[in-house]
Design a protein around this motif. Structure first.
Motif, short mmCIF file in Angstrom:
data_model
loop_
_atom_site.label_atom_id
_atom_site.label_comp_id
_atom_site.label_asym_id
_atom_site.label_seq_id
_atom_site.Cartn_x
_atom_site.Cartn_y
_atom_site.Cartn_z
N TYR A 187 -110.33 -23.17 -6.90
CA TYR A 187 -110.96 -24.48 -6.69
C TYR A 187 -110.64 -24.99 -5.29
CZ TYR A 187 -111.91 -29.45 -6.89
OH TYR A 187 -112.38 -30.72 -6.60
N VAL A 271 -110.42 -37.06 0.07
CA VAL A 271 -109.88 -37.74 -1.12
C VAL A 271 -108.36 -37.83 -1.03
CG1 VAL A 271 -109.49 -37.50 -3.60
CG2 VAL A 271 -111.79 -37.22 -2.67
N ILE A 275 -106.22 -41.39 -0.30
CA ILE A 275 -105.34 -41.92 -1.34
C ILE A 275 -103.90 -42.01 -0.83
CG2 ILE A 275 -104.31 -41.29 -3.58
CD1 ILE A 275 -107.04 -40.64 -4.54
N LEU A 277 -102.06 -39.12 -0.32
CA LEU A 277 -101.32 -37.97 -0.85
C LEU A 277 -100.97 -36.95 0.21
CD1 LEU A 277 -103.19 -37.73 -4.23
CD2 LEU A 277 -100.72 -37.92 -3.99
N LYS A 284 -92.01 -44.26 -3.43
CA LYS A 284 -91.07 -44.38 -4.55
C LYS A 284 -91.87 -44.52 -5.84
CE LYS A 284 -86.88 -46.58 -4.14
NZ LYS A 284 -85.98 -47.75 -4.03
N TYR B 187 -110.68 -47.93 -1.16
CA TYR B 187 -111.23 -46.58 -1.24
C TYR B 187 -111.24 -46.10 -2.68
CZ TYR B 187 -111.71 -41.54 -0.88
OH TYR B 187 -112.13 -40.26 -1.05
N PHE B 188 -110.10 -46.27 -3.34
CA PHE B 188 -110.00 -45.88 -4.74
C PHE B 188 -108.86 -46.65 -5.39
CE2 PHE B 188 -108.60 -43.39 -8.38
CZ PHE B 188 -109.81 -43.08 -8.97
N ASN B 267 -115.76 -38.09 -8.52
CA ASN B 267 -115.37 -37.14 -7.46
C ASN B 267 -113.86 -37.16 -7.23
OD1 ASN B 267 -115.67 -35.28 -5.24
ND2 ASN B 267 -115.48 -37.04 -3.87
N VAL B 268 -113.31 -38.33 -7.08
CA VAL B 268 -111.86 -38.45 -6.83
C VAL B 268 -111.09 -37.89 -8.03
CG1 VAL B 268 -109.95 -40.07 -6.54
CG2 VAL B 268 -112.06 -40.37 -5.23
N THR B 270 -112.06 -35.74 -10.20
CA THR B 270 -112.25 -34.28 -10.31
C THR B 270 -111.36 -33.54 -9.32
OG1 THR B 270 -114.51 -34.66 -11.03
CG2 THR B 270 -113.98 -32.45 -10.25
N VAL B 271 -111.29 -34.05 -8.09
CA VAL B 271 -110.43 -33.42 -7.08
C VAL B 271 -108.97 -33.46 -7.54
CG1 VAL B 271 -109.47 -33.71 -4.76
CG2 VAL B 271 -111.95 -33.78 -5.09
N LEU B 272 -108.51 -34.64 -7.93
CA LEU B 272 -107.10 -34.79 -8.32
C LEU B 272 -106.78 -33.94 -9.54
CD1 LEU B 272 -106.60 -38.64 -7.88
CD2 LEU B 272 -106.01 -36.82 -6.27
N VAL B 297 -99.11 -39.82 -7.73
CA VAL B 297 -100.45 -40.38 -7.51
C VAL B 297 -100.40 -41.89 -7.78
CG1 VAL B 297 -102.83 -40.41 -8.37
CG2 VAL B 297 -101.66 -38.22 -8.00
N LYS B 298 -99.75 -42.26 -8.87
CA LYS B 298 -99.61 -43.69 -9.21
C LYS B 298 -98.93 -44.45 -8.07
CE LYS B 298 -97.20 -46.78 -12.41
NZ LYS B 298 -96.68 -46.96 -13.78
N ALA B 299 -97.88 -43.85 -7.53
CA ALA B 299 -97.14 -44.53 -6.45
C ALA B 299 -97.99 -44.69 -5.20
CB ALA B 299 -95.86 -43.76 -6.14
N CYS B 300 -98.95 -43.78 -5.00
CA CYS B 300 -99.81 -43.85 -3.80
C CYS B 300 -100.96 -44.83 -3.96
CB CYS B 300 -100.38 -42.47 -3.48
SG CYS B 300 -99.15 -41.32 -2.82
N LEU B 301 -101.39 -45.05 -5.19
CA LEU B 301 -102.57 -45.89 -5.40
C LEU B 301 -102.21 -47.38 -5.35
CD1 LEU B 301 -104.39 -43.95 -8.26
CD2 LEU B 301 -105.07 -44.12 -5.87
#
Lengths: 412, 412
Positions: A187, A271, A275, A277, A284, B187-188, B267-268, B270-272, B297-301
């Motif tokens: 992928y 993406v 985000i 990443l 944290k 963005y997201f 899209n986001v 699906t990528v993640l 991912v949670k920490a970045c959003l």
């Protein structure tokens, strides 16, 4: 005179370097390979033996080493009695390994510019930020240190020098184009260390134009190239190590680097980047764990070395060099085409690792035979290109030229 | 009789619950709010005072609490003398908080089904995996435990029951549709805890059709709905808490849940997902750190609570309920439309938090006034819907119906 070699690193490029060193251990001597995880080194040596790659009976030993530990690296250099260190570990190691080589008086070869974990896409001048600060000391001590001796940087620097020496009276533009037209069937994956791969593209894009640095955003400037074998491909202006050294060593020329990307890569990259990443700065988690997002992305992605068995297709990497010849505008495209499947069959790695690893071994062979044993620090374009490209042609990477609409082999 | 309330959690939904409890502290009594990070509770209470939300002078205190610690939760319940706990912390807390309530004899209300950190989208029957195992004990001890009293689950369960009671002789199909037509300008971002949000969609999609569970993949089945106010929107079949309880409590009806998603979200996501970044299973970085990608991912959003100030647009959530009326096929759509900006102006949260939080407070008010103080465990569709929907209409969420092509307010 044969010179013993220590390979630092145990990834896909190290695998290629190990095989190529073994195939040329009549020029090189005893071989050693070291990385944090010794079992990876063992596996590489095992694959060398499986392929019966050693040209003549010889030593090939594995060692555990944290190459950030300068004293440990010096001790290993002394214990093994090597005269050349090929550093193909992560780019974070360069300064430590170079220090160890300078202190022990052995030759140093790497394939990528030094990086500090906490800094991404630093402001140019890149080599001057780290490596070149040690140029005087190398000269004083008579240390041969060859910087960026992979494909790009490395072979493409030699191509630029060759164009200047043989095909043009004056060079005005160097456009390095790196296209991977291969497919790994996953992928998403990067062809070398995801951490280093993404770090290249998350910052500002620097190019050298009209005697100064020009800045752009990643994927801001794209261009379709029509290349030998791989055909029409979209490439994007990126920053890259060799833009800096060529800007200095090819005075008066614009220097740009173009990397091919498919829409899928760009989408995934966009993406992840948007985000956050791809950040090298720790975040944290809600549970209080500090973690660098980019390192987690790396941990989730396929190991680049694992792509090799199913990789198909070809790469085309080369330099469009433009200038004046006999008073008229002239352009040449000097390039190599490599094949992922052939690389895998020969050394168990995919084509990207192959094109990066073979030149480092050619450079070591040139140091061993004295032609590049210059007793100082040098970027590849400062060294005679023809013996290097001849060696490369013999050991697996041929050089071609497209001139006046005709393609022909130069060193094959 | 007034009943004192302890709110557990300090996210966007807790913010709404705090404001609505304050606005109705003539029905409810002393108010307390607890979470791991006390400063978040302090900030919520401060915003309550800023908006002068307390209807009459009263207590509103903040506490630090790890609600996974049952003994600590029991001690806080006893110290504060609350009679109702509204659990709007993460869904991982449900079993601990419920246990504390059962042991101390106080009423329990939550808004989402229990989850175990290591298990994603468990096999149905979901409520029977955790909550319903305690139904007998609740009945024996006379504990009121109202499960899933947010919007979906919660209000949509009451809509299904209302349709069955008032508009149809027999219910054959319940399609719950949740559309957020708002825009946060980022963005997201997810509208509630990213960890819980993504976990909903990374596993198998379960729906209840023809008396059995049907499985699909996420984004496999999409459908365009034409809804009041928000217009034509694409929604996708998802698994959701209430599909299970409604399948049991509305015997004979198919139950499906549809969530609206834009192409960018898909899209986001699906990528993640394809890269493995939505995994709840730890990966190990090259440096040896064990980390759960989803938590990074949670920490970045963006924190969902941070979206509120710039959120614009509306949500439309409701039930298409189909069946037989007077011997003929008949369908009603019972729904609510909420506005992000209005929610923010009133309680400092966006519309998604608003629609989830207000019903939990309405449920608490119904427990306080006795109408829902049923002294046993219940899902919302097992309780009389009209007083609940009347209360909701009064405190901020109106109920509408589209029947025979006409739209009209039922409780506003």
């Amino acid at each position: 005179m044969k010179k013993n070699v220590l390979i630092i690193g145990a990834g896909g490029v190290a695998q290629v370097v190990a095989h190529k060193c073994a195939q040329n251990n009549d020029v090189l001597g005893d071989l050693h390979i070291a990385s944090r995880t010794k079992s990876k080194c063992d596996a590489i040596i095992e694959s060398v033996h499986e392929k019966k790659a050693l040209k003549q009976p010889g030593v090939f030993e594995a060692h555990a080493l944290d190459a950030l530990d300068i004293e440990a690296t010096k001790a290993l250099i002394e214990k093994t009695g090597v005269q050349i260190v090929i550093n193909v570990g992560t780019a974070f190691l360069n300064m430590s390994v170079l220090r160890a080589c300078m202190d022990t008086g052995v030759a140093y070869i790497d394939t990528a510019i030094h990086e500090e974990p906490g800094k991404i896409c630093e402001t140019p001048p890149w080599y001057a930020n780290y490596e070149w600060k040690h140029a005087d000391e190398c000269k004083e001590k008579g240390i041969t240190a060859i910087l960026g001796a992979g494909f790009d940087p490395g072979v493409v620097n030699a191509y630029a020098r060759l164009a200047k020496d043989e095909y043009l009276d004056k060079v005005t533009e160097i456009d390095i184009v790196d296209i991977n037209a291969g497919s790994h069937g996953k992928y998403f994956a990067t062809n070398f260390d995801p951490e280093i791969n993404f770090r290249e593209f998350t910052g500002v894009v620097y190019s050298w134009q009209k005697g100064q640095w020009q800045t752009n955003q990643m994927f801001e400037i794209g261009k379709e190239y029509d290349l030998p074998v791989v055909g029409k491909r979209k490439a994007y202006l990126c920053g890259h190590d060799e833009v800096h050294s060529l800007a200095k060593n090819m005075e008066g020329a614009d220097v740009r680097f173009w990397m091919g990307f498919g829409d899928h890569y760009i989408n995934v990259f966009t993406v992840l980047k948007n985000i956050g990443l791809l950040s090298e700065k720790p975040v944290k988690t809600a549970e209080g764990l500090e973690v660098v997002p980019l390192k987690v992305v790396k941990a989730c992605l396929p190991d680049p070395a694992s792509l090799a068995p199913n990789y198909e297709g070809k790469t085309c990497i080369g330099d469009f060099v433009k200038g004046i010849k006999d008073g008229k505008e002239h352009e040449v495209f000097i390039y190599n085409v490599a094949d992922h499947k052939e690389a895998y069959e020969e050394v168990g790695s995919q084509g990207i690792s192959y094109t990066a690893g073979v030149p480092a071994v050619a450079a070591a062979m040139m140091v061993a035979n004295g032609e590049w044993d210059v007793k100082q620090m040098a970027n590849v374009e400062e060294l005679p290109p023809k013996p290097f490209l001849e060696t490369l042609g013999r050991i697996g990477l041929s050089t071609w030229i497209r001139e006046n609409g005709q393609e022909r082999a130069l060193f094959a």
